[in-house]
Motif scaffolding. Structure first.
Motif, PDB file in Angstrom:
ATOM      1  N   SER A   1       0.907  -1.166  -0.046  1.00 47.56           N
ATOM      2  CA  SER A   1       0.006   0.205  -0.065  1.00 47.56           C
ATOM      3  C   SER A   1       0.714   1.340   0.129  1.00 47.56           C
ATOM      4  O   SER A   1       0.340   2.173  -0.238  1.00 47.56           O
ATOM      5  CB  SER A   1      -1.080   0.136   1.303  1.00 47.56           C
ATOM      6  OG  SER A   1      -0.325  -0.168   2.351  1.00 47.56           O
TER       7      SER A   1
ATOM      8  N   ASP B   1      -4.564   2.967  -4.232  1.00 45.29           N
ATOM      9  CA  ASP B   1      -5.679   1.898  -3.781  1.00 45.29           C
ATOM     10  C   ASP B   1      -6.213   2.119  -2.450  1.00 45.29           C
ATOM     11  O   ASP B   1      -5.547   1.594  -1.326  1.00 45.29           O
ATOM     12  CB  ASP B   1      -4.909   0.424  -3.888  1.00 45.29           C
ATOM     13  CG  ASP B   1      -5.978  -0.678  -3.348  1.00 45.29           C
ATOM     14  OD1 ASP B   1      -7.175  -0.473  -3.362  1.00 45.29           O
ATOM     15  OD2 ASP B   1      -5.422  -1.874  -2.998  1.00 45.29           O
ATOM     16  N   LYS B   2      -7.235   3.070  -2.426  1.00 44.16           N
ATOM     17  CA  LYS B   2      -7.428   3.848  -1.011  1.00 44.16           C
ATOM     18  C   LYS B   2      -7.903   2.708  -0.175  1.00 44.16           C
ATOM     19  O   LYS B   2      -7.898   2.863   1.312  1.00 44.16           O
ATOM     20  CB  LYS B   2      -8.432   4.983  -1.110  1.00 44.16           C
ATOM     21  CG  LYS B   2      -7.895   5.959  -2.173  1.00 44.16           C
ATOM     22  CD  LYS B   2      -6.636   6.541  -1.526  1.00 44.16           C
ATOM     23  CE  LYS B   2      -6.093   7.657  -2.694  1.00 44.16           C
ATOM     24  NZ  LYS B   2      -4.789   8.417  -2.162  1.00 44.16           N
ATOM     25  N   ASP B   3      -8.690   1.817  -0.739  1.00 47.26           N
ATOM     26  CA  ASP B   3      -9.568   0.821   0.375  1.00 47.26           C
ATOM     27  C   ASP B   3      -8.602  -0.349   0.547  1.00 47.26           C
ATOM     28  O   ASP B   3      -9.253  -1.641   0.974  1.00 47.26           O
ATOM     29  CB  ASP B   3     -10.841   0.495  -0.326  1.00 47.26           C
ATOM     30  CG  ASP B   3     -11.511   1.529  -0.434  1.00 47.26           C
ATOM     31  OD1 ASP B   3     -11.666   2.667   0.634  1.00 47.26           O
ATOM     32  OD2 ASP B   3     -12.518   1.701  -1.380  1.00 47.26           O
ATOM     33  N   ASP B   4      -7.426  -0.564  -0.049  1.00 48.63           N
ATOM     34  CA  ASP B   4      -6.481  -1.804   0.091  1.00 48.63           C
ATOM     35  C   ASP B   4      -7.041  -3.077  -0.724  1.00 48.63           C
ATOM     36  O   ASP B   4      -6.700  -4.048  -0.120  1.00 48.63           O
ATOM     37  CB  ASP B   4      -6.143  -2.121   1.443  1.00 48.63           C
ATOM     38  CG  ASP B   4      -5.013  -1.006   1.871  1.00 48.63           C
ATOM     39  OD1 ASP B   4      -4.559  -0.341   1.237  1.00 48.63           O
ATOM     40  OD2 ASP B   4      -4.954  -0.694   3.121  1.00 48.63           O
ATOM     41  N   ALA B   5      -7.932  -2.730  -1.488  1.00 44.02           N
ATOM     42  CA  ALA B   5      -8.456  -3.816  -2.281  1.00 44.02           C
ATOM     43  C   ALA B   5      -7.702  -4.905  -2.955  1.00 44.02           C
ATOM     44  O   ALA B   5      -7.736  -6.023  -2.732  1.00 44.02           O
ATOM     45  CB  ALA B   5      -9.621  -3.328  -3.309  1.00 44.02           C
TER      46      ALA B   5
END
Length: 701
Positions: free
Chosen positions: A383, A389-393
């Motif tokens: 991350s 990738d703000k939501d760490d998907a």
């Protein structure tokens, strides 16, 4: 030689172990003959000795001591034990003053050394009250990565002894944390232990154990009695035996290391008895002993435990040691056909904890006179480089070892952070069987999605890539004659303003033509050091190719190259992409460009500025006007042409901050905020000038 080392040398178990492990020498040699890519092979004994092939000379420190102990290396601990949740209880009652508290601190620090990225921990100090060493982490456990362990070590120095010790409440708190963590599915979800560092216990606290730990005995107790007195040793021994642990007494600082290590033997027994030959892989690390032209290499260690298989000892769970070998990460990544990933495509791999094994944006070294390892280079999270990738998907899917795809808009810096490219990436990921790793591939939409494949007959080798390179060579061969004709035609370049013409294709073929003698080039570093190591090699494309590929084919991008040493402001590079005219996909197949003298480029610009036509024959605005400052800036805001020669190559906001602000408001430029989580900031005397943020487009600290 200190006393501890002397005792080891005289230990018959160590001497006998050195003799019987000599049989490994032939195994190591045979392995190497079968697979020459093997670098190091080694065996770390549970008794502390270390056997390695090929052998190297060990250099003692300034005290004449070789302090290497294989048993506190991550590869050994990971292979010998299962992941574990650990609460460390430290007695800070009044009787722990002086040397005892010093030994206690060292004992806790040594316990932390035995914990790895798959483990979770917390430290609680107790007297008549309970004190979390890190108050912000009250009632929880944290991952035992290097950052967290170093943070807790800093707090150990703040411990001081006073009051009386109420161990019962501390034990109850530790059991509660471990139970809550296990019930919610957090932590290691495996082994659990309480490490008790104290100078004694006045009772056995069987009521606490009966309430929280019996009859299952899921939590092992490991008491460490500090000091030479043994008045309360029986109580602590009983605690250990009643809770499947082990008792140790530590009288001096020299005793700490060996006594702490003993708990690993106990934690390894279930694996040994069940003969679980788990193969473990460590996170990426820099091997200083193995250097190539590019510097120290990133490695991973693969290791497995070695058990005693004698019938009379099989059920005792005797761990003999751990055997391992080192694997360069570049060997793992060779399986990926990088030549098919496109201009901006790349491959990467992470561990089951989300830490990066390999990624083009991972920078494990920093330059400060010579390349050195960064403090936390081995625990850079995915991350931190794929930060959009703000939501760490993407990260979470790969950590959970899933197979799938993910897409997002990304911004990538080039030219050492001075320029930025905006792209849309498609990510494809899956797990690597037999390892705790996951691998991903990023492909850029647009120019990087399709490529033209040409066929030319070839007898052997990497057929696909060689065919494509040969095809490019055949197609671009006439360019040499064209350049030669230009060089012979003096009128085309009479003042030798153009110095180099160059071409690069997607497959890695490059052609260059000098229009001036090599010793007369204004910029000798047309190819950067990285380019020279492997221009167009696998996933490496020169900057002029990357930037041209993001523009409309046929339009040129211009830039003054930034030098790693003194800024080179004597030349301008111009490049454009070549697109295959095809109604179906129209891929980018190559890029061409020239290197010209800055003075030649500026002269052309000023000439063009004067060619102004108006109805009355005069231009209302002219760069010849003394009241007007004219600038030519590139698409990243750097000055290409200016009347003030010293401003060439600077960021426009540094020279004309107010004008740059106006251009931002008009939409001519857009401010882009980027974060570099791997940066190392140096302290400097700050400035109160509010315009400072305009001097660098990516200024951040």
């Amino acid at each position: 030689m200190n006393g501890e080392e002397k005792r080891r040398e005289e230990n018959p178990d160590i001497v006998n172990g050195v003799y019987w492990s000599e049989a490994l020498n032939k195994v190591f040699v045979d392995n190497f003959e079968r697979d020459p890519t093997l670098i190091w092979q080694y065996f770390g004994s549970a008794k502390g000795f270390f056997r390695q092939y090929p052998g190297v000379k060990w250099h003692p420190d300034e005290h004449g001591v070789i302090g290497f102990d294989c048993r506190n290396r991550k590869w050994y601990i990971q292979a010998a034990t299962s992941p574990k949740d650990v609460v460390i209880l430290v007695d800070v009652s009044g009787s722990m003053k002086g040397l005892r508290l010093t030994i206690a601190r060292q004992t806790v620090s040594s316990i932390l050394d035995t914990l790895g990225d798959d483990d979770f921990f917390n430290i609680i100090a107790y007297n008549q009250e309970i004190h979390y060493v890190e108050p912000c982490l009250n009632g929880t456990l944290v991952r035992a990565d290097r950052t967290n362990k170093d943070h807790f070590r800093e707090h150990l120095d703040k411990l001081f002894a006073k009051g009386i010790g109420l161990l019962g409440e501390a034990l109850a708190e530790a059991f509660t944390i471990l139970n809550d963590f296990n019930q919610t599915g957090r932590g290691s979800v495996c082994s659990q232990a309480i490490m008790l560092v104290t100078d004694g216990a006045t009772e056995m606290y069987d009521d606490v154990f009966e309430k929280y730990n019996w009859p299952e005995r899921k939590v092992r107790i490991f008491p460490y009695l500090i000091g030479r007195e043994s008045a309360f040793a029986d109580n602590l021994k009983w605690m250990a035996c009643a809770n499947k642990g082990y008792f140790s007494q530590i009288s001096t600082l020299a005793d700490v290391q060996e006594n702490v290590m003993r708990y690993l033997h106990v934690m390894s027994r279930p694996k040994v008895i069940d003969h679980e030959h788990d193969t473990v892989w460590t996170e990426a690390y820099v091997d200083s002993a193995l250097r190539d032209k590019a510097g120290p290499s990133l490695m991973t260690t693969v290791a497995m435990p070695v058990f005693s298989t004698k019938n009379e000892t099989k059920n005792q769970g005797i761990l003999l040691g751990v055997v391992g070998t080192d694997i360069p990460l570049q060997e793992l990544m060779k399986l990926i056909p990088k030549h098919m990933l496109g201009i901006h495509g790349y491959a990467f791999a992470i561990t089951n904890n989300g830490y990066i094994l390999t990624h083009p944006d991972l920078r494990p070294l920093y330059q400060d006179g010579q390349k050195r390892r960064k403090p936390n280079y081995s625990s850079v999270d995915l991350s931190e480089v794929e930060w959009e990738d703000k939501d760490d998907a993407l990260r979470n899917a790969m950590v959970n070892r899933r197979t799938g795809t993910f897409s997002m808009e990304v911004k990538k810096t080039v030219d050492r952070g001075r320029r930025v490219l905006k792209m849309h990436n498609d990510y494809y990921y899956t797990d690597i069987k037999g390892t705790p790793f996951s691998v991903g591939v990023a492909l850029s939409r647009g120019h990087g999605k399709y490529f033209f494949r040409g066929n030319v007959s070839v007898e052997a080798g990497d057929r696909e890539l060689i065919q494509e390179v040969l095809f490019d060579a055949v197609v671009t061969a006439p360019l040499e004659a064209y350049w030669t004709g230009l060089a012979l035609n003096k009128s085309e370049n009479s003042d030798k303003g153009v110095e180099i013409a160059f071409l690069g294709t997607r497959t890695g073929l490059s052609r260059t033509n000098l229009f001036v003698p090599a010793d007369q080039l204004s910029n000798q570093d047309f190819l950067t050091a990285e380019d020279k190591e492997g221009v167009f090699n696998a996933d490496h494309f020169p900057l002029w190719y990357k930037r041209a590929a993001e523009q409309v084919p046929g339009t040129f991008v211009y830039s003054i190259p930034f030098s790693t040493a003194l800024e080179n402001k004597s030349v301008v590079l111009a490049s454009t992409a070549i697109q295959l005219l095809d109604d179906r996909k129209s891929p980018i197949v190559a890029a061409v460009g020239i290197q010209m003298k800055l003075e030649f480029f500026q002269r052309k610009f000023w000439t063009a500025c004067r060619q102004c036509t108006a109805l009355d024959g005069k231009c209302s605005i002219s760069c010849d006007n003394d009241d007007i400052n004219c600038y030519l800036i590139d698409n990243n805001g750097f000055i290409l042409v200016t009347e003030e020669q010293s401003q060439t190559g600077l960021f426009f906001g540094q020279v004309e901050g107010a004008v740059m602000n106006k251009l931002l408001q008009m939409g001519s430029f857009k401010r882009i905020t980027l974060y570099d989580y791997q940066a190392l900031c140096k302290e400097y005397a700050g400035s109160s000038d509010s315009a400072r943020t305009l001097s660098d487009p990516f200024y951040c600290c």
